[in-house]
Design an enzyme around this catalytic site. Structure first.
Site, PDB file in Angstrom:
ATOM      1  N   GLY A 284       0.784  -1.228   0.000  1.00  0.00           N
ATOM      2  CA  GLY A 284       0.000   0.000   0.000  1.00  0.00           C
ATOM      3  C   GLY A 284       0.814   1.275   0.000  1.00  0.00           C
TER       4      GLY A 284
ATOM      5  CB  ALA B  68       2.236  -3.626  -9.337  1.00  0.00           C
TER       6      ALA B  68
ATOM      7  CB  THR C  44      -4.234  -1.182  -8.740  1.00  0.00           C
ATOM      8  OG1 THR C  44      -4.128  -1.588  -7.371  1.00  0.00           O
ATOM      9  CG2 THR C  44      -5.313  -2.006  -9.406  1.00  0.00           C
ATOM     10  CB  SER C  45       0.702  -0.769  -6.210  1.00  0.00           C
ATOM     11  OG  SER C  45       1.480  -1.881  -6.542  1.00  0.00           O
TER      12      SER C  45
ATOM     13  CG  ASP D 270      -7.034  -8.080   1.048  1.00  0.00           C
ATOM     14  OD1 ASP D 270      -6.927  -9.286   0.774  1.00  0.00           O
ATOM     15  OD2 ASP D 270      -6.068  -7.353   1.341  1.00  0.00           O
TER      16      ASP D 270
ATOM     17  CB  SER E  92      -3.906 -14.207   1.287  1.00  0.00           C
ATOM     18  OG  SER E  92      -3.156 -13.808   0.186  1.00  0.00           O
TER      19      SER E  92
ATOM     20  CE  LYS F 164      -3.100  -3.361   0.687  1.00  0.00           C
ATOM     21  NZ  LYS F 164      -2.791  -4.798   0.546  1.00  0.00           N
TER      22      LYS F 164
END
Lengths: 515, 515
Positions: A169, A197, A199-200, A257, A263, A287
Site C-alpha cells: 500500500g 503489481a 494497481t500499485s 480482501d 493469503s 491500508k
C-alpha cells in the site's frame, strides 16, 4: 441423456463449464449453475451447466478445459445427467447464513476452488460472507493450512528459514530488495517470493525484474538459494497456495480482501518459512489507517503464525507518505541499489535496517539493527544482492544508472513558496499509473520534496518519467488536477485537507489488492 | 491499442465479455474483470475483460453478445482501451462495506444488471451483502421501483387491478387456479402472471399449462383479460422486472433470497396491481417457520406496498403439510378443476375461498369469504376458468380426467397401523422430483392420508405417478428411504422427529427460490 459433443476451442479461463440448450436443460431438470455429470470415452467429469437459448438441443458444448478433462472430441457421444451439488457448496451456503466452518469444510471449499468445481458466483458469495462476518482464528488457520495443502511446497533444509513481507500500500516501498541481501549476507536462508503489481506502481517482482529474471522454476530457485542463501523471485507461477490466486481474481473487482492473513501466511508456510517479519505500514495514506487497527492485525498475525508453527514479528511502520524518492519499477530498483551502495535516502535505509534487525532478533541475535547496519555499511549486502542477481541470470556489475528509465520526463514545480504539508499516496499512485506503471517499467516519479521540507517558489516538487510522450502528458495533466504534494506555509493556513465526495479522486481508487 | 476481432460463435449467456491474452492485457494495464472500451465500425461498447493465456496477443475474442452490439465481424480491427469501472460497481462496493444505498445508486446497479454491465462476481457479492446486512425499507422501495423502471409495464385501464401471490414452498398449492376465476367471475380485473417451478414439484404456470397455453405475449394477455377479466399466464418472457430474473439466476446456486419483497412486488407493480393478497404459508414445512417471522414479513409487505401505492393484505396460512392431495402439474390441475366443480379437498376449497374473500374485502366488499363461497358454489367460478382456458387457447370443456397424468404408477402402503403424525413437505418434494416433476407434467403424487388421519396397516398412504418406469422406481426407492409420511399410534410414542445431521435429506434440500 446422450448428447453430441461440440468442442469450443476456447478456454473458460480455468472453469469447467458446459453449455446446453434450455430445452435439453428442462428435460434433464437442470438449471444454470447446476452440476452435470458427463461421461465419455470411459472418463467421467463434473461440469457446471450454463443454460442458453438457441443452441441445437441434441448437443452439449464443451469449453477446452472440460473437453480435455473428458478427452472428448467434436461429434463424440457424451452421457449427461444431473449431478448433486458439491458438498463444498453446502458449506459455502452455511457461511452465507453466518455459520462458523469446520476445518474439513474449509478444506473442501479450497480443494473445490483449486479443482474449479465452484463457480465464480459461489466464490464471490463466499468471499463476501467472509468479508462481512469476519473470520475466526480457527477459520484463518484452516484456510491457511488448506491453501498450503492444495499447492506445492518447498523445503530448503534445516531451519531457520527467514522471510519478510509487507501488507503493501505504500508507493516506493523497495525495502525487500535491501532486507533480503542483508539477511542472506549474514548467512541466513531467506527465499523471498513476491508478487507483481496490479494497481500499485510496482511490486517487488517488477522492481527486481529490471535487474535480473524473476520467473524462475522451483529447481532454479533451489539452486539460487543454495548458492547465495537468498533469492528474489516472482511467486506467481510456482503454484504455492494456488487457491489464493484464484480467490484474488474474484476479490479484485470487488475491492475486498477478507483473506489477508491466510493469503500471506499460506505462501510463507509453503516456502517453509519459520521466522517472518510482517511490515504493517500505518497512516492515513496506508491500508491500515490507525495504530489500533495495526495492533489488532499484528496480534492476529502473531497468533495465526503460532498456530502454523511460524514465529512472527510485526513492524508498524510510518505509512503517511511514499517511501524514499523513486516510484516505479526501474526508479525503485535504482534507489534500492544506491541504498545498498551507501547513497540511498535516509528513510529507505532506516526502514530496511530496522526490518532486517527484527529478523535477526527473531532468530536470537542481540541488537539486530546494529548487525544489519554493519552488514550494510560493510558492503556485504551490496555484494550479496549482486550474487543473487548473477545467480538469477542478471548482470552482477550493474550500476544504478544502468537501469533503464523512461526517456520522456518532466518536472512539476511549486507554484508558491511553502512547506510540504502532506503527500497523498493515493494521488502519487494515480499519477504513476497514468505515466505507465507498473507495466512500463521505466515509468514513475522521483519526489524531490518530502513531508515537512521547505520549498522555494518554482522549486521542483517531483519529476515524472514515462516511456511514451502521450503517457507523460496524461500523467502531468492528472498531477496538475489532483496535486498530490500539498504545500502550506503553516499548518494553520490550510485546515481544509480534502472534501468528500471529492472532485479529485474516486471513492475506490486507493484499493490495492497485491501483497 | 488496435486488435483484430475473433468472433466466438457462442453466447456468453447474456454477458458482455471479451477475451484477451495476458500479454496484451499487461500492455493495456488490464486485469480480468476490468472494463475495456471497444470501438469498431463507428460503434463503441464497454466489455468485461476476461484475461487468458495462450491466445494470440494481436487478437480480441468476442462472444456473440458483444460482437453483435459492436457490429464486429471476424478479422475487423477493434480499438481497445482500458475503461473506468462502472459507477454502479462503486455502489456495490459501498454495500459490501455495509453502507445504505441511495435511490439513484440502486437504480444504477439495477440498470447495469439489466444491461449486463456487471459481472456475475459483482452481482453475487451484492446479493450476498444484501442477505447478510439486510435491506432497509427505502432500499426495498428503491429496488422495487428500479426493477419496474428497467422493464415493461402493463396498464389494464381503470383500477382496481387485483392480484394474488404466494411466497411459495408448499407442495400442492394450486390456490391461484381457483382464486383467479372466483375474483374474475365477480367482475374484478385480475391479470395473474406466475412462474415455473425450478426445484418445487410445480409452479402455477406449469399447472395451467396442462389446461391451455401460458406463454402469451402482452397483446394476447390484454385480449384475454378484456374478454374474461382475468388470465393465468407465464410471466417469464414478458420482461416485467427483468432484473429480477437476472438476480434469481445468481441467487439460485447460493440458496439465498434477499430480494423477496422487491422481487414479488415489482412484478405486481409492473402488471399495474393496486390491491394484492400475499399468501405466507407458515409452519415447520414452509419457508417461514414461525408466526413471529411471518408477521414481520407481512408487516414489511404491507409497508412496502404502501410506498409503492398498492394496498396489501397478507394471509398467514397453515404450512405444515402439502395442500390438498395432488402434487405435480397435471395432478394439481385436476384437483383445482375438481374443486371448482365442487369435488375438491376441503383444505384447497377453504384456502381459495379465504384468499379470494380477502381480496374482495380489500376492495371494499363486506363478508368477502361468503361472496367467494357463493361464486364458487354457483358454478360461476368454474365457468370463468373455462372462459379463461378458451381465451388462452385451451379446451374449455376439459374434464379433470382428461388431463393426462403419468401412465406409470404405484402405491405406497402403511407398514403398520397408526395415525399420520406429520408429512414432510421436503420429503414429498424430493419424491415428486425423483418421479419427474416439474418437467414431466404427468409425474407426481396423490396423498391418500393427511396429518391426523388414522390408517390401517396396509392402507395406501400415497400413490406415485411417473411418465417413465425408471423414474417411478427411483421415486419409490427414495420414498422407502426417507418415508415422507410419518405414522405413529400416539404422539407420545414418537418423540424423536428427526436427527441432525440427517441421514435422510441434505441440509439445503428444501430451498425453493421460485415465487
Amino acid at each position: 441423456m446422450e448428447l453430441i459433443a461440440g468442442i469450443l476451442n476456447i478456454s473458460a479461463v480455468g472453469k469447467r463449464i458446459a453449455i446446453i440448450d434450455e430445452q435439453t436443460a428442462n428435460l434433464l431438470g437442470v438449471h444454470s449453475s447446476d452440476r452435470i455429470r458427463l461421461t465419455c470415452c470411459g472418463r467421467e467429469v463434473i461440469a457446471i451447466a450454463d443454460v442458453a437459448t438457441g443452441y441445437p438441443p441434441d448437443r452439449i458444448w464443451l469449453y477446452l478445459e472440460i473437453a480435455q478433462a473428458l478427452g472428448a472430441t467434436d461429434g463424440k457421444a457424451v452421457q449427461v445427467q444431473r449431478a448433486p451439488m458439491p458438498e463444498s457448496l453446502s458449506s459455502v451456503r452455511a457461511k452465507l447464513r453466518g455459520e462458523r466452518l469446520r476445518e474439513q469444510e474449509i478444506l473442501n471449499i479450497v480443494k473445490d476452488v483449486v479443482e474449479q468445481h465452484l463457480s465464480d458466483i459461489e466464490i464471490a458469495a463466499f468471499l463476501t460472507a467472509l468479508k462481512v462476518y469476519g473470520l475466526s482464528m480457527s477459520e484463518n488457520e484452516a484456510l491457511s493450512r488448506a491453501m498450503v495443502k492444495t499447492g506445492k511446497t518447498l523445503n530448503f533444509g534445516k531451519p531457520p528459514i527467514l522471510d519478510k513481507h509487507s501488507i503493501g500500500g505504500i508507493p516506493g516501498d523497495k525495502t525487500s530488495l535491501i532486507v533480503v541481501p542483508i539477511v542472506a549476507a549474514a548467512g541466513f536462508t531467506i527465499p523471498k517470493t513476491s508478487s507483481r503489481a496490479i494497481t500499485s506502481p510496482a511490486g517487488t517482482a517488477d522492481r527486481v525484474e529490471t535487474l535480473c529474471p524473476v520467473n524462475l522454476d522451483i529447481g532454479e530457485i533451489r539452486e539460487v538459494v543454495r548458492k547465495t542463501n537468498g533469492c528474489l523471485v516472482w511467486g506467481g507461477a510456482l503454484e504455492l497456495a494456488p487457491a489464493d490466486d484464484l480467490f484474488i481474481q474474484v476479490e479484485y473487482p470487488l475491492g475486498i480482501d477478507p483473506m489477508l492473513l491466510p493469503s500471506i501466511l499460506s505462501k510463507k508456510k509453503a516456502m517453509g518459512a519459520t521466522h517472518v517479519v510482517i511490515d504493517i505500514p500505518t497512516g492515513t495514506g496506508a491500508k491500515i489507517k490507525t495504530p489500533t487497527e495495526a495492533y489488532t492485525l499484528a496480534s492476529d498475525f502473531v497468533h495465526l503464525g503460532r498456530h502454523l508453527d511460524m514465529k512472527i514479528q510485526c513492524a508498524l511502520t510510518f505509512g503517511d507518505q511514499p517511501l524514499g524518492c523513486g516510484i516505479g519499477p526501474a526508479l525503485e530498483a535504482r534507489e534500492a541499489l544506491s541504498t545498498l551502495m551507501g547513497n540511498g535516502p535516509k528513510d529507505v535505509h532506516e526502514k530496511a535496517v530496522s526490518l532486517a534487525g527484527m529478523l535477526f532478533e527473531l532468530v536470537g541475535e542481540k541488537d539486530g539493527s546494529r548487525k544489519a547496519e554493519e552488514i550494510l555499511q560493510s558492503g556485504k549486502a551490496e555484494s550479496k544482492l549482486r550474487e543473487i542477481i548473477a545467480a538469477q541470470g542478471g548482470n552482477a556489475t550493474v550500476k544504478p544508472e544502468d537501469i533503464s528509465v523512461g526517456p520522456e520526463k518532466a518536472q512539476v514545480r511549486a507554484e508558491e513558496k511553502g512547506r510540504v504539508l502532506w503527500i497523498s499516496t493515493d494521488g502519487i499512485v494515480q499519477v504513476a499509473r497514468a505515466a505507465g506503471t507498473p507495466k512500463e517499467k521505466g515509468a514513475g516519479l522521483i519526489l524531490h520534496a518530502k513531508t515537512g521540507e521547505a520549498v522555494a517558489k518554482g522549486a521542483v516538487l517531483f519529476e515524472v518519467y514515462a516511456e511514451r510522450s502521450g503517457k507523460l502528458s496524461d500523467a502531468l495533466e492528472l498531477a496538475k488536477k489532483i496535486q498530490p504534494v500539498v504545500l502550506s506555509r503553516k499548518v494553520e493556513e490550510r485546515m481544509l485537507l480534502d472534501q468528500f465526495p471529492s472532485k479529485k479522486t474516486s471513492r475506490d481508487s486507493h484499493f490495492m489488492l497485491e501483497r
